[in-house]
Design a protein around this motif. Structure first.
Motif, short mmCIF file in Angstrom:
data_model
loop_
_atom_site.label_atom_id
_atom_site.label_comp_id
_atom_site.label_asym_id
_atom_site.label_seq_id
_atom_site.Cartn_x
_atom_site.Cartn_y
_atom_site.Cartn_z
N SER A 148 0.86 -1.17 0.00
CA SER A 148 0.00 0.00 0.00
C SER A 148 0.90 1.23 0.00
CB SER A 148 -0.86 -0.05 1.26
OG SER A 148 -1.80 0.96 1.28
N VAL A 149 0.75 2.12 -0.98
CA VAL A 149 1.64 3.28 -1.08
C VAL A 149 0.84 4.58 -1.17
CG1 VAL A 149 3.51 1.99 -2.18
CG2 VAL A 149 1.81 3.11 -3.60
N GLY A 150 1.49 5.67 -0.77
CA GLY A 150 0.93 6.99 -0.97
C GLY A 150 0.11 7.55 0.17
N LYS A 161 -6.84 4.27 3.60
CA LYS A 161 -6.96 5.20 2.47
C LYS A 161 -5.72 5.17 1.58
CE LYS A 161 -9.58 8.18 5.51
NZ LYS A 161 -9.52 9.38 6.31
N PRO A 162 -5.35 4.00 1.03
CA PRO A 162 -4.16 3.96 0.17
C PRO A 162 -4.40 4.70 -1.14
CG PRO A 162 -5.31 1.88 0.06
CD PRO A 162 -6.00 2.71 1.11
N VAL A 163 -3.35 5.33 -1.66
CA VAL A 163 -3.43 5.97 -2.96
C VAL A 163 -3.34 4.90 -4.05
CG1 VAL A 163 -2.22 7.54 -4.53
CG2 VAL A 163 -2.49 8.14 -2.13
N MET A 164 -2.52 3.87 -3.79
CA MET A 164 -2.32 2.80 -4.77
C MET A 164 -1.95 1.52 -4.03
SD MET A 164 0.32 2.97 -7.98
CE MET A 164 -0.28 4.61 -8.32
N ILE A 165 -2.42 0.39 -4.53
CA ILE A 165 -2.05 -0.92 -3.98
C ILE A 165 -1.41 -1.71 -5.11
CG2 ILE A 165 -2.87 -3.06 -2.95
CD1 ILE A 165 -5.16 -1.44 -1.71
N ILE A 166 -0.21 -2.25 -4.84
CA ILE A 166 0.54 -2.98 -5.85
C ILE A 166 0.87 -4.37 -5.31
CG2 ILE A 166 2.64 -3.00 -7.25
CD1 ILE A 166 2.64 0.07 -6.90
N LYS A 167 0.68 -5.38 -6.12
CA LYS A 167 0.95 -6.75 -5.72
C LYS A 167 2.46 -6.96 -5.58
CE LYS A 167 -0.05 -11.46 -7.04
NZ LYS A 167 -0.86 -12.14 -6.12
N ALA A 168 2.85 -7.65 -4.52
CA ALA A 168 4.26 -7.98 -4.29
C ALA A 168 4.62 -9.23 -5.07
CB ALA A 168 4.51 -8.19 -2.81
N SER A 169 5.84 -9.26 -5.62
CA SER A 169 6.29 -10.44 -6.36
C SER A 169 7.33 -11.24 -5.59
CB SER A 169 6.84 -10.02 -7.72
OG SER A 169 7.92 -9.12 -7.57
N PHE A 185 5.58 1.96 -9.83
CA PHE A 185 4.45 2.85 -9.56
C PHE A 185 4.90 4.28 -9.82
CE2 PHE A 185 6.28 1.22 -5.62
CZ PHE A 185 6.78 2.36 -5.04
N PRO A 186 3.99 5.12 -10.29
CA PRO A 186 4.37 6.48 -10.66
C PRO A 186 4.60 7.35 -9.42
CG PRO A 186 2.01 6.19 -10.91
CD PRO A 186 2.57 4.85 -10.53
N PHE A 187 5.68 8.10 -9.45
CA PHE A 187 5.92 9.07 -8.38
C PHE A 187 4.95 10.23 -8.56
CE2 PHE A 187 10.45 7.40 -8.39
CZ PHE A 187 10.22 6.58 -7.31
N GLN A 188 4.43 10.70 -7.45
CA GLN A 188 3.52 11.84 -7.42
C GLN A 188 3.69 12.53 -6.08
OE1 GLN A 188 -0.59 10.45 -7.70
NE2 GLN A 188 0.07 8.41 -7.13
N SER A 189 2.83 13.45 -5.75
CA SER A 189 3.03 14.24 -4.53
C SER A 189 3.11 13.39 -3.27
CB SER A 189 1.94 15.30 -4.38
OG SER A 189 0.67 14.69 -4.23
N THR A 190 2.36 12.29 -3.21
CA THR A 190 2.35 11.46 -2.00
C THR A 190 3.18 10.18 -2.15
OG1 THR A 190 0.32 10.35 -2.68
CG2 THR A 190 0.10 12.30 -1.25
#
Length: 85
Positions: A6-8, A14-22, A41-46
């Motif tokens: 969970s990032v951001g 309230k995650p900004v993005m959830i990415i599966k771990a490999s 994942f794209p870098f952005q303000s958070t």
């Protein structure tokens, strides 16, 4: 293990993005791990890269530690917002 990252956000609800771990490489005491994600994942303000020090820190240098792990021995409480100690 089916795991995601969970990032951001400082709040797990309230995650900004959830990415599966490999892949996960854990420490023998399971107190930390390195986690590889399936995609960038794209870098952005958070979502920003971690800036590590380029030089050795002297003993006793003040540091800030954050994480969702246990903050006390033998207590399995889980924080939904990122604690800092």
């Amino acid at each position: 293990d089916d795991m995601s990252v969970s990032v951001g956000s400082y709040d797990l609800d309230k995650p900004v993005m959830i990415i599966k771990a490999s892949k996960k490489v854990g420490h023998p005491y399971e107190d930390f791990a390195l986690i590889q994600v399936e995609r960038d994942f794209p870098f952005q303000s958070t979502i920003q890269p971690l800036n590590l020090p380029k030089a050795h820190l002297p003993d006793g240098a003040p540091l800030r530690l954050t994480g969702w792990g246990a903050t006390e021995v033998n207590i399995n409480t889980f924080h939904m917002t990122l604690p800092t100690i």
